[in-house]
Design a protein around this motif. Structure first.
Motif, short mmCIF file in Angstrom:
data_model
loop_
_atom_site.label_atom_id
_atom_site.label_comp_id
_atom_site.label_asym_id
_atom_site.label_seq_id
_atom_site.Cartn_x
_atom_site.Cartn_y
_atom_site.Cartn_z
N ILE A 109 -2.65 24.30 8.85
CA ILE A 109 -1.55 23.31 8.83
C ILE A 109 -2.04 22.03 8.17
O ILE A 109 -1.36 21.47 7.30
N GLU A 110 -3.23 21.56 8.56
CA GLU A 110 -3.76 20.32 7.99
C GLU A 110 -4.00 20.44 6.48
O GLU A 110 -3.89 19.45 5.76
N ARG A 111 -4.32 21.64 6.01
CA ARG A 111 -4.55 21.84 4.58
C ARG A 111 -3.27 22.14 3.81
O ARG A 111 -3.30 22.34 2.60
N GLY A 112 -2.13 22.16 4.51
CA GLY A 112 -0.86 22.41 3.86
C GLY A 112 -0.64 23.87 3.49
O GLY A 112 0.19 24.18 2.65
N ARG A 113 -1.38 24.76 4.14
CA ARG A 113 -1.26 26.20 3.84
C ARG A 113 -0.18 26.88 4.69
O ARG A 113 0.30 27.94 4.33
N ARG A 147 -11.56 13.24 16.99
CA ARG A 147 -11.39 14.53 17.66
C ARG A 147 -11.68 15.67 16.71
O ARG A 147 -11.46 15.57 15.51
N THR A 148 -12.16 16.77 17.27
CA THR A 148 -12.44 17.96 16.47
C THR A 148 -11.18 18.82 16.36
O THR A 148 -10.22 18.64 17.13
N LEU A 149 -11.22 19.76 15.43
CA LEU A 149 -10.13 20.73 15.31
C LEU A 149 -9.96 21.50 16.61
O LEU A 149 -8.84 21.69 17.08
N GLY A 177 -1.28 12.31 20.87
CA GLY A 177 -0.79 11.11 21.55
C GLY A 177 0.27 10.36 20.77
O GLY A 177 0.39 9.14 20.89
N THR A 178 1.06 11.08 20.01
CA THR A 178 2.14 10.43 19.26
C THR A 178 3.41 11.24 19.48
O THR A 178 3.42 12.25 20.17
N SER A 179 4.49 10.78 18.92
CA SER A 179 5.77 11.47 19.06
C SER A 179 6.13 12.18 17.76
O SER A 179 5.64 11.82 16.68
N LEU A 180 7.00 13.13 17.88
CA LEU A 180 7.51 13.84 16.71
C LEU A 180 8.23 12.86 15.79
O LEU A 180 8.09 12.92 14.56
N LEU A 181 8.96 11.93 16.37
CA LEU A 181 9.67 10.92 15.58
C LEU A 181 8.70 10.06 14.77
O LEU A 181 8.89 9.85 13.57
N ASP A 182 7.64 9.57 15.42
CA ASP A 182 6.67 8.72 14.73
C ASP A 182 5.98 9.49 13.61
O ASP A 182 5.80 8.98 12.51
N LEU A 183 5.61 10.70 13.88
CA LEU A 183 4.94 11.53 12.89
C LEU A 183 5.87 11.79 11.70
O LEU A 183 5.47 11.66 10.54
N THR A 184 7.12 12.14 11.99
CA THR A 184 8.10 12.39 10.93
C THR A 184 8.33 11.13 10.11
O THR A 184 8.42 11.19 8.87
N TRP A 185 8.40 10.00 10.77
CA TRP A 185 8.59 8.72 10.07
C TRP A 185 7.44 8.46 9.10
O TRP A 185 7.67 8.05 7.96
N LEU A 205 2.49 16.36 5.75
CA LEU A 205 2.35 16.50 7.20
C LEU A 205 0.90 16.81 7.55
O LEU A 205 0.32 16.19 8.44
N GLY A 206 0.30 17.75 6.84
CA GLY A 206 -1.09 18.12 7.10
C GLY A 206 -2.03 16.95 6.92
O GLY A 206 -2.94 16.74 7.75
N GLU A 207 -1.82 16.18 5.86
CA GLU A 207 -2.67 15.00 5.63
C GLU A 207 -2.53 14.00 6.76
O GLU A 207 -3.52 13.43 7.23
N GLN A 208 -1.30 13.80 7.22
CA GLN A 208 -1.05 12.84 8.31
C GLN A 208 -1.70 13.32 9.61
O GLN A 208 -2.33 12.53 10.32
N LEU A 209 -1.59 14.60 9.89
CA LEU A 209 -2.20 15.14 11.11
C LEU A 209 -3.72 15.01 11.07
O LEU A 209 -4.34 14.57 12.04
N ARG A 210 -4.31 15.39 9.95
CA ARG A 210 -5.77 15.31 9.84
C ARG A 210 -6.24 13.85 9.94
O ARG A 210 -7.22 13.56 10.64
N GLU A 211 -5.53 12.94 9.29
CA GLU A 211 -5.90 11.52 9.35
C GLU A 211 -5.86 11.01 10.79
O GLU A 211 -6.79 10.34 11.25
N ARG A 212 -4.80 11.35 11.50
CA ARG A 212 -4.69 10.90 12.90
C ARG A 212 -5.79 11.50 13.77
O ARG A 212 -6.37 10.81 14.60
N ARG A 213 -6.06 12.78 13.57
CA ARG A 213 -7.10 13.45 14.37
C ARG A 213 -8.46 12.82 14.11
O ARG A 213 -9.21 12.52 15.05
#
Length: 126
Positions: free
Chosen positions: A59-63, A40-42, A79-87, A27-35
């Motif tokens: 969160i992005e580092r998986g801690r 965008r900055t943290l 700008g995404t949905s919880l469903l898309d992120l989970t997928w 999840l953290g890797e996906q969030l950081r990649e999207r950001r």
């Protein structure tokens, strides 16, 4: 008295855990990649999600294991949905599982005999 644990059991569990990534790491890797893809900055993303940049970084580092509400807030901020992120995270987990299975099923490379072992084998064969 407690149940005894065999060394082999510990090694198998440890090896399985090493092959299978944690959800929070993916999840953290996906969030950081999207950001980062959005440039965008943290701080910008954390402000939009209603949290501190430090917490988002963890969160992005998986801690940290964020609540579903926090994940939804970050998804909206990106700008995404919880469903898309989970997928996407589930897809990464599936890919890592396929790689782990292929690695586990690959035949072991044959061991090469040393020169001394080869001499002993030849002597025994004669």
């Amino acid at each position: 008295m407690g149940e005894l644990t065999r060394i082999g059991d510990i090694r198998r569990r440890t090896a399985a855990a090493a092959r299978e990534p944690l959800w929070r790491n993916l999840l953290g890797e996906q969030l950081r990649e999207r950001r980062l893809d959005q440039g965008r900055t943290l701080t910008e993303t954390a402000d939009a999600a209603g949290m501190s940049p430090q917490y988002l970084s963890e969160i992005e580092r998986g801690r940290k294991e964020p609540s579903s509400e926090m994940i939804a807030a970050i998804a909206r901020a990106l700008g995404t949905s919880l469903l898309d992120l989970t997928w996407q995270v589930a897809d990464e987990l599936r890919r890592s599982q396929v790689v782990a299975l292929r690695t586990a099923q690959a035949p072991a490379a044959p061991q090469r005999a040393t020169r001394a072992e080869g001499t002993v084998r030849l002597a025994l064969a004669a």
